[in-house]
Write a protein that holds these residues in place. Structure first.
Motif, PDB file in Angstrom:
ATOM      1  N   GLY A 120       0.797  -1.087   0.014  1.00 13.65           N
ATOM      2  CA  GLY A 120      -0.097  -0.077  -0.081  1.00 13.65           C
ATOM      3  C   GLY A 120       0.882   1.211  -0.171  1.00 13.65           C
ATOM      4  O   GLY A 120       0.574   2.239  -0.883  1.00 13.65           O
TER       5      GLY A 120
ATOM      6  N   ALA B  90      -3.986   3.617   2.499  1.00 14.71           N
ATOM      7  CA  ALA B  90      -3.112   2.349   2.750  1.00 14.71           C
ATOM      8  C   ALA B  90      -2.992   2.223   4.312  1.00 14.71           C
ATOM      9  O   ALA B  90      -2.646   3.075   4.942  1.00 14.71           O
TER      10      ALA B  90
ATOM     11  N   GLU C  96      -2.481  -5.889   5.305  1.00 15.44           N
ATOM     12  CA  GLU C  96      -2.816  -4.532   4.659  1.00 15.44           C
ATOM     13  C   GLU C  96      -3.912  -4.378   3.986  1.00 15.44           C
ATOM     14  O   GLU C  96      -4.452  -5.236   3.519  1.00 15.44           O
ATOM     15  N   TYR C  97      -4.452  -3.431   4.380  1.00 18.84           N
ATOM     16  CA  TYR C  97      -5.533  -2.850   3.249  1.00 18.84           C
ATOM     17  C   TYR C  97      -5.214  -1.673   2.523  1.00 18.84           C
ATOM     18  O   TYR C  97      -4.642  -0.564   3.120  1.00 18.84           O
ATOM     19  N   TYR C  98      -5.634  -1.532   1.269  1.00 19.57           N
ATOM     20  CA  TYR C  98      -5.269  -0.371   0.497  1.00 19.57           C
ATOM     21  C   TYR C  98      -6.081  -0.389  -0.856  1.00 19.57           C
ATOM     22  O   TYR C  98      -6.670  -1.212  -1.118  1.00 19.57           O
ATOM     23  N   ASP C  99      -6.334   0.935  -0.987  1.00 18.33           N
ATOM     24  CA  ASP C  99      -6.982   1.273  -2.258  1.00 18.33           C
ATOM     25  C   ASP C  99      -6.602   2.503  -2.944  1.00 18.33           C
ATOM     26  O   ASP C  99      -6.550   3.503  -2.505  1.00 18.33           O
ATOM     27  N   SER C 100      -6.199   2.321  -4.198  1.00 17.29           N
ATOM     28  CA  SER C 100      -5.716   3.550  -5.000  1.00 17.29           C
ATOM     29  C   SER C 100      -6.870   4.185  -5.690  1.00 17.29           C
ATOM     30  O   SER C 100      -6.433   5.289  -6.307  1.00 17.29           O
TER      31      SER C 100
ATOM     32  N   HIS D 201      -9.792   4.977  -3.305  1.00 23.02           N
ATOM     33  CA  HIS D 201     -10.307   5.337  -2.305  1.00 23.02           C
ATOM     34  C   HIS D 201     -11.642   6.190  -2.469  1.00 23.02           C
ATOM     35  O   HIS D 201     -12.759   5.897  -1.768  1.00 23.02           O
TER      36      HIS D 201
ATOM     37  N   LYS E  21      -8.833  -1.836  -4.980  1.00 20.74           N
ATOM     38  CA  LYS E  21      -9.047  -2.264  -3.567  1.00 20.74           C
ATOM     39  C   LYS E  21      -8.734  -3.643  -3.035  1.00 20.74           C
ATOM     40  O   LYS E  21      -9.402  -4.752  -3.737  1.00 20.74           O
TER      41      LYS E  21
END
Length: 417
Positions: free
Chosen positions: A144, A318, A347-351, A353, A368
């Motif tokens: 992230g 992220a 990890e949690y990530y989102d390009s 969001h 996501k």
């Protein structure tokens, strides 16, 4: 190739100068040379091919085996005089090739006040503040943070930095801002550092970064800060054409400011290590930038951009956390046995969001990712870590093919001189 030969020439010249002054000099008077080798290499057995943006289902569902080199490199530091030192880092970074990620000189008035100028790494997030592959239990970079800010986050400029006796530290810098031509849907602004373009860096829209840290409590450290550039498209080669396009189609120039803010913390004693980070970013007017990129692609004049598909997110997020247990110190500290660290990494990530509703932008669920990793690290010596883990990723809202893999890697961090 010429630029790399120049860099290597500088490194070897520093080594030669160190050798010539070895007897006459000492640490107090300068003439101290340090060379560090760091890196990680690994391999993966996967239940997929390609990447999560390969198909509408996220990834192809065919097994594959792949080797990886998240990064390998050398860090050189030469203490020129009691209050002066020079740094030079050369690294091979996965997806970017051989890069010069530090070429700077620092003058130290005292530990609380240092001035650094040149090309240097910005301490944006945990990854860039503690950038050593051996320190992370999971294989590779935190995914992230790598997407939001790149690891390492390198730019050209000047900074003030220092550490106070109470444990407080600070970093304040003005540097070349990001280049909007390198923004992409899957990796947001993570590939847009101008410092990787050695020939010319555009300072039209500089970036400002501030970080405050604290390590006054034993085994504990933390930090928080932000990064801001007011109009990243002004740092691109097509700024004049983009400005004209906006005025003709939308009536005015649509600026593209980038703001990133973050916080991170780590607690590490002889028995357990816990670390985590939070990072979030906002990009102004991504819909207009996407519209212009599509215009370039349709006209066949897209040679200056990295934009390939999808829509650039208005925001990105992220979250990372991991915990590892030192089995030797917990259960058999007084006897001979391996240094083993079982761990859990999340990890949690989102390009994307946030998505802008201008020009019909819709959020792409493939950006996501929820990721869990479970594994074991073995440290035969303190400078080397053998990593193995099982990683599972759920993309979107769960309706896409999962990306699962088994990883093995070798990470190292040697002080050669």
């Amino acid at each position: 190739m010429r630029k790399y030969l120049i860099v290597l020439g500088i490194v070897f010249a520093s080594i030669d100068l160190y050798a010539q002054n070895a007897e006459a000099g000492n640490e107090e008077n300068g003439n101290k040379f340090t060379l560090i080798a760091k890196g990680e290499v690994g391999a993966s057995v996967r239940n997929y091919t390609g990447n999560r943006f390969a198909t509408d289902k996220g990834v192809d569902d065919e097994n594959s085996v792949a080797g990886s080199v998240p990064g390998i490199g050398f860090c050189a530091e030469y203490k020129i005089a009691p209050k002066w030192k020079a740094n030079c880092n050369v690294e091979y970074i996965s997806g970017s090739g051989i890069k010069l990620d530090n070429f700077s000189i620092t003058h130290s008035f005292n530990p609380a006040l240092n001035v650094t100028a040149g090309m240097f790494e910005l301490p944006i997030g945990h990854c860039n503040t503690n950038y050593a592959y051996i320190d992370y239990f999971h294989t590779g970079d935190p995914e992230g943070e790598y997407a939001l800010s790149a690891c390492p986050m390198t730019e050209m400029g000047v900074s003030l930095n220092g550490t106070l006796e109470c444990g407080l530290s600070y970093h304040a810098s003005i540097t070349t801002g990001l280049n909007a031509a390198k923004f992409t849907a899957p990796y947001w602004v993570g590939s847009s550092s101008q410092a990787f373009n050695y020939d010319e860096s555009n300072f039209s829209s500089p970036a400002y970064a501030i970080r405050l840290g604290y390590n006054g409590i034993k085994h504990f450290q933390m930090g928080a800060g932000f990064y801001y550039s007011s109009n990243t498209v002004h740092n691109s080669s097509f700024y004049s054409a983009y400005k004209e396009y906006c005025k003709n189609k939308f009536g005015s120039l649509k600026k593209t400011p980038v703001t990133i803010w973050y916080a991170d913390a780590e607690y590490a004693n002889d028995f357990v290590t816990i670390r985590g980070s939070y990072m979030q970013g906002d990009l102004g007017n991504p819909a207009y930038l996407t519209d212009y990129y599509n215009h370039l692609i349709n006209s066949g004049d897209d040679k200056d951009i990295d934009y390939k598909f999808g829509t650039i997110g208005k925001g990105a997020i992220a979250v990372m956390g991991e915990i590892g247990l030192n089995l030797k110190n917990c259960f058999y500290a007084e006897s001979k046995g391996p240094e083993l660290y079982p761990f859990v990494h999340y990890e949690y990530y989102d390009s994307q969001h946030k998505a802008d509703d201008v020009a019909g932008i819709e959020r792409d669920p493939r950006g996501k990712v929820n990721m869990w990793s479970f594994g074991l690290n073995w440290k035969p010596i303190k400078e080397v870590a053998v990593k193995c883990n099982y990683t599972t990723r759920k993309t979107g809202n769960g309706g896409m093919n999962p990306a699962n893999e088994v990883n093995v890697a070798l990470a190292y961090n040697f002080n050669i001189f």
